[in-house]
Write a protein that holds these residues in place. Structure first.
Motif, PDB file in Angstrom:
ATOM      1  N   GLU A 106       9.252   3.849  15.422  1.00 57.75           N
ATOM      2  CA  GLU A 106       9.967   5.101  15.173  1.00 57.75           C
ATOM      3  C   GLU A 106      10.920   4.882  14.012  1.00 57.75           C
ATOM      4  N   ILE A 107      10.829   5.751  13.030  1.00 59.56           N
ATOM      5  CA  ILE A 107      11.732   5.705  11.889  1.00 59.56           C
ATOM      6  C   ILE A 107      12.536   6.997  11.915  1.00 59.56           C
ATOM      7  N   GLN A 108      13.841   6.855  11.992  1.00 64.15           N
ATOM      8  CA  GLN A 108      14.723   8.017  12.074  1.00 64.15           C
ATOM      9  C   GLN A 108      15.643   8.017  10.856  1.00 64.15           C
ATOM     10  N   ILE A 109      15.680   9.164  10.173  1.00 67.42           N
ATOM     11  CA  ILE A 109      16.564   9.330   9.022  1.00 67.42           C
ATOM     12  C   ILE A 109      17.486  10.503   9.328  1.00 67.42           C
ATOM     13  N   GLU A 155      10.748  10.072  -0.557  1.00 66.63           N
ATOM     14  CA  GLU A 155      10.975  11.520  -0.507  1.00 66.63           C
ATOM     15  C   GLU A 155      11.916  11.906   0.631  1.00 66.63           C
ATOM     16  N   LEU A 156      11.763  11.276   1.791  1.00 63.95           N
ATOM     17  CA  LEU A 156      12.663  11.568   2.910  1.00 63.95           C
ATOM     18  C   LEU A 156      14.101  11.192   2.571  1.00 63.95           C
ATOM     19  N   LEU A 157      14.281  10.033   1.956  1.00 64.98           N
ATOM     20  CA  LEU A 157      15.629   9.603   1.575  1.00 64.98           C
ATOM     21  C   LEU A 157      16.209  10.481   0.464  1.00 64.98           C
ATOM     22  N   ARG A 158      15.367  10.888  -0.476  1.00 67.82           N
ATOM     23  CA  ARG A 158      15.827  11.776  -1.553  1.00 67.82           C
ATOM     24  C   ARG A 158      16.277  13.118  -0.968  1.00 67.82           C
ATOM     25  N   ASN A 159      15.484  13.667  -0.056  1.00 65.83           N
ATOM     26  CA  ASN A 159      15.859  14.937   0.585  1.00 65.83           C
ATOM     27  C   ASN A 159      17.156  14.794   1.366  1.00 65.83           C
ATOM     28  N   ALA A 160      17.307  13.690   2.083  1.00 64.04           N
ATOM     29  CA  ALA A 160      18.534  13.475   2.865  1.00 64.04           C
ATOM     30  C   ALA A 160      19.739  13.379   1.941  1.00 64.04           C
ATOM     31  N   ARG A 161      19.592  12.675   0.833  1.00 65.49           N
ATOM     32  CA  ARG A 161      20.694  12.538  -0.124  1.00 65.49           C
ATOM     33  C   ARG A 161      21.061  13.889  -0.729  1.00 65.49           C
ATOM     34  N   SER A 174       1.034   0.613   1.935  1.00 66.91           N
ATOM     35  CA  SER A 174       2.363   0.409   1.364  1.00 66.91           C
ATOM     36  C   SER A 174       2.710   1.432   0.286  1.00 66.91           C
ATOM     37  N   ALA A 175       1.765   1.798  -0.560  1.00 69.35           N
ATOM     38  CA  ALA A 175       2.061   2.759  -1.625  1.00 69.35           C
ATOM     39  C   ALA A 175       2.374   4.131  -1.045  1.00 69.35           C
ATOM     40  N   GLN A 176       1.551   4.602  -0.124  1.00 65.08           N
ATOM     41  CA  GLN A 176       1.779   5.914   0.477  1.00 65.08           C
ATOM     42  C   GLN A 176       3.056   5.926   1.311  1.00 65.08           C
ATOM     43  N   PHE A 177       3.285   4.859   2.054  1.00 64.45           N
ATOM     44  CA  PHE A 177       4.495   4.786   2.877  1.00 64.45           C
ATOM     45  C   PHE A 177       5.743   4.781   1.995  1.00 64.45           C
ATOM     46  N   ALA A 178       5.696   4.082   0.891  1.00 57.68           N
ATOM     47  CA  ALA A 178       6.835   4.039  -0.031  1.00 57.68           C
ATOM     48  C   ALA A 178       7.142   5.432  -0.574  1.00 57.68           C
TER      49      ALA A 178
END
Length: 87
Positions: A58-61, A25-31, A16-20
């Motif tokens: 599958e997680i798609q951002i 980071e993926l959401l921050r980059n997308a923003r 959970s910690a690593q996944f969070a």
């Protein structure tokens, strides 16, 4: 604005910690990729076939940003590479 669509039948086995950290980071980059006037970041989570009879997740951002330049795409998986200007 973040819009999410998560399938109810998806289970994820991950630290959970690593996944969070990865998701953050993926959401921050997308923003950051969005135009100054904003836009939408879409997160989709669904079951997916791993191709060997097993199922996974599958997680798609997706964002409406400018995308990778040719140079950035070549270095996308290089550790410590950043296409941003230093400083």
């Amino acid at each position: 604005r973040v819009v999410s669509e998560v399938a109810a039948d998806v289970a994820l086995m991950a630290g959970s910690a690593q996944f969070a950290v990865v998701l953050h980071e993926l959401l921050r980059n997308a923003r950051q990729a969005l135009a100054p006037e904003g836009g939408e970041v879409r997160v989709t989570v669904r079951r997916a076939s791993l191709g060997d009879g097993r199922e996974g997740c599958e997680i798609q951002i997706v964002d409406a940003g400018r995308g990778f330049s040719e140079v950035d795409a070549r270095h996308a998986f290089d550790p410590f590479y950043s296409g941003r200007q230093a400083g």
